[in-house]
Design an enzyme around this catalytic site. Sequence first.
Site, PDB file in Angstrom:
ATOM      1  N   GLU A   2      -5.207  -2.815  -6.415  1.00 28.89           N
ATOM      2  CA  GLU A   2      -5.445  -1.371  -6.434  1.00 28.89           C
ATOM      3  C   GLU A   2      -6.822  -1.086  -7.046  1.00 28.89           C
ATOM      4  OE1 GLU A   2      -3.045   1.775  -8.684  1.00 28.89           O
ATOM      5  OE2 GLU A   2      -2.087   1.900  -6.738  1.00 28.89           O
ATOM      6  N   HIS A  23       8.662 -25.884  -3.944  1.00 30.50           N
ATOM      7  CA  HIS A  23       9.632 -26.228  -2.903  1.00 30.50           C
ATOM      8  C   HIS A  23       9.632 -25.178  -1.793  1.00 30.50           C
ATOM      9  CE1 HIS A  23      11.275 -29.532  -5.284  1.00 30.50           C
ATOM     10  NE2 HIS A  23      10.910 -28.772  -6.300  1.00 30.50           N
ATOM     11  N   GLU A  62       8.456   9.726  -5.792  1.00 27.05           N
ATOM     12  CA  GLU A  62       9.537   8.757  -6.048  1.00 27.05           C
ATOM     13  C   GLU A  62      10.158   9.004  -7.425  1.00 27.05           C
ATOM     14  OE1 GLU A  62       6.546   7.987  -4.886  1.00 27.05           O
ATOM     15  OE2 GLU A  62       6.612   6.333  -3.450  1.00 27.05           O
ATOM     16  N   LYS A  73       2.336   9.265 -15.156  1.00 22.94           N
ATOM     17  CA  LYS A  73       1.085   9.829 -15.667  1.00 22.94           C
ATOM     18  C   LYS A  73       0.912  11.265 -15.182  1.00 22.94           C
ATOM     19  CE  LYS A  73      -3.883   9.092 -15.510  1.00 22.94           C
ATOM     20  NZ  LYS A  73      -5.004   8.217 -15.182  1.00 22.94           N
ATOM     21  N   LYS A  91       0.887   9.011   1.411  1.00 21.09           N
ATOM     22  CA  LYS A  91       1.701  10.023   0.722  1.00 21.09           C
ATOM     23  C   LYS A  91       1.715  11.323   1.520  1.00 21.09           C
ATOM     24  CE  LYS A  91       0.522   8.508  -3.988  1.00 21.09           C
ATOM     25  NZ  LYS A  91      -0.112   8.874  -5.246  1.00 21.09           N
ATOM     26  N   GLY A 109      -3.360   4.278 -14.455  1.00 18.10           N
ATOM     27  CA  GLY A 109      -1.948   3.910 -14.356  1.00 18.10           C
ATOM     28  C   GLY A 109      -1.727   2.410 -14.513  1.00 18.10           C
ATOM     29  N   ARG A 110      -2.547   1.614 -13.826  1.00 16.38           N
ATOM     30  CA  ARG A 110      -2.345   0.155 -13.846  1.00 16.38           C
ATOM     31  C   ARG A 110      -2.882  -0.479 -15.120  1.00 16.38           C
ATOM     32  NH1 ARG A 110      -5.528   2.130  -9.948  1.00 16.38           N
ATOM     33  NH2 ARG A 110      -7.724   1.571  -9.862  1.00 16.38           N
TER      34      ARG A 110
HETATM   35  O1  F6P Z   1       0.067   5.965  -5.870  1.00 15.99           O
HETATM   36  C1  F6P Z   1      -0.539   5.062  -6.731  1.00 15.99           C
HETATM   37  C2  F6P Z   1      -0.370   5.494  -8.154  1.00 15.99           C
HETATM   38  O2  F6P Z   1      -1.131   6.611  -8.403  1.00 15.99           O
HETATM   39  C3  F6P Z   1      -0.705   4.374  -9.112  1.00 15.99           C
HETATM   40  O3  F6P Z   1      -2.059   4.265  -9.353  1.00 15.99           O
HETATM   41  C4  F6P Z   1       0.105   4.753 -10.294  1.00 15.99           C
HETATM   42  O4  F6P Z   1       0.249   3.689 -11.196  1.00 15.99           O
HETATM   43  C5  F6P Z   1       1.398   5.157  -9.621  1.00 15.99           C
HETATM   44  O5  F6P Z   1       0.989   5.801  -8.437  1.00 15.99           O
HETATM   45  C6  F6P Z   1       2.305   6.053 -10.411  1.00 15.99           C
HETATM   46  O6  F6P Z   1       1.674   7.230 -10.780  1.00 15.99           O
HETATM   47  P1  F6P Z   1       2.276   8.167 -11.892  1.00 15.99           P
HETATM   48  O7  F6P Z   1       2.312   7.400 -13.169  1.00 15.99           O
HETATM   49  O8  F6P Z   1       1.373   9.355 -11.964  1.00 15.99           O
HETATM   50  O9  F6P Z   1       3.666   8.550 -11.474  1.00 15.99           O
END
Ligand code: F6P
Length: 549
Positions: A358, A389, A217, A211, A513, A272-273
């Site tokens: 979240e 199990h 990452e 987003k 972060k 995002g979620r």
């Molecule tokens: O760090 C949490 C977050 O902001 C989530 O809410 C989001 O889904 C994820 O990181 C990834 O964010 P982006 O889509 O901006 O890379």
Amino acid sequence: MNADGRTRLNQTPEWSALAEHREELGEVRLRELFAADPGRGTAYTLRVGDLYVDYSKHLVTDDTLRLLRELAGATDVFGLRDAMFRGERINTTEDRAVLHTALRAPRDAVIEVDGENVVPGVHAVLDRMADFADRVRSGEWTGHTGKRIRNVVNIGIGGSDLGPAMAYEVLRAYTDRSLTFRFVSNVDGADLHEATRDLDPAETLFIVASKTFTTVETVTNATSARTWLLNALGDEKAVAKHFVALSTNAEEVAGFGIDTANMFEFWDWVGGRYSYDSAIGLSLMIAIGPDRFREMLDGFRIVDEHFRTAPAEANVPLLLGLLGVWYNNFLDAQSHAVLPYSHYLSKFTAYLQQLDMESNGKYVGRDGREVEWQTGPVVWGTPGTNGQHAYYQLIHQGTKLIPADFIGFAEPVDELSDELKAQHDLLMANFFAQTQALAFGKTPDEVRGEGVPEELVPHRTFKGNHPTTTILARELTPSVLGQLVALYEHKVFVQGAIWNIDSFDQWGVELGKVLAKRVEPALTEGADVPGLDASTQALVATYRELRGR
Ligand code: F6P
């Protein structure tokens, strides 16, 4: 009184009435509730779309449900719901509208944000995605060397990974089996390594999903993926045929080196979620095709409409949200298990963890004050029968109250052989047996009646009274997946509204972060990090020593 003029949740008469009711009910027993009302097994059920929802095995009476609905009334859950659907900026800490429901609105709907109808934009992106997906699926879109794309690797994290990865798994039986799909999220290089080690770069498409397009990452993995590609193909121009971006941030996408012609956009009013039914679902759309994707959106919409219009007594997301509040706030449950009896739902609970935790894992209310009540539960679970199990022992005979959702399907997926389809009744026999055992247990007398020696009777007794919701559908289709996800989205909404928290921000992820950025130079260069605590200093020193630095 709250700063926003509302009475604090735990000072409302409706809250007190529920607390009193809890006292009066005492140790309510499901055996007694069922004995007192033989019709309970059918009366305490609702339907929405293709979902049959049985809530009879809950520690509630008609009075409990009425009092919970009164709490929803006092906290104006439906008022906030209407504001969300209207596109008001109910995400106050980020000053944003919350309009994931617009992602599945029909073409002719009008939903305005700041006076602009957002629906045409939604469908324009869906159409572009469909066109692109069709071109990849048909082989018309080729890689740089002219080879057909056979592998799709989605690079994203959080909402930009969990949704598409979960839905791909759920709908595997509907996917084009000639294509390979992988989902890379972890900044641990092992993730990208394992995802690409057996792939031919000339046949591989990377979808960079972010987003913000600033998530460390994702940007790190995307950079490494580009190097992997260029090492093999040796030409910068290859990027245009092997990389597409899904983002709200065209500037960062261009800065990374992806042509914005290859970008599928979404908007800041999609959390995002809550985003895998937006452009973030491109990998899924390539996998299942645009028609199936639209069927899934139709499923979302069925539950959206239900949540928006069904009266409180028949409103399933409201009911599920209220039951959660009952256990979380009045019966001291700390967690909530989601236990799907479908192997295809193996990532469903992990997806719900982000959606729920979240959204509602917050101790500060919308008024800026600390809450004085419990908020979101720990959400966990894996598919049955495996969990039976492993950890079900604790649910049956442990000391904790763990409300659980059981999700199952009457039909196995069509693709299975007849022999494997025949296993489905066994799967579902376990499904029904578990909720029965959890609810009604086994009394000491029943155990004795089986001739069990007296010293073992306590060990083999099941107190029961473990509450569950059963969600049953005929079969697992794209539409049913959409219905399930929308059901949980709105359940989470209901709870956030009652707890008076902003379910749509996520400030709690920021501190880690920032600290990671500060610590990294200490690891790589041995740089001095001012103000680093003694424990972390020693850990960094040990890490460097172990790495021979
Ligand atoms: O760090 C949490 C977050 O902001 C989530 O809410 C989001 O889904 C994820 O990181 C990834 O964010 P982006 O889509 O901006 O890379």
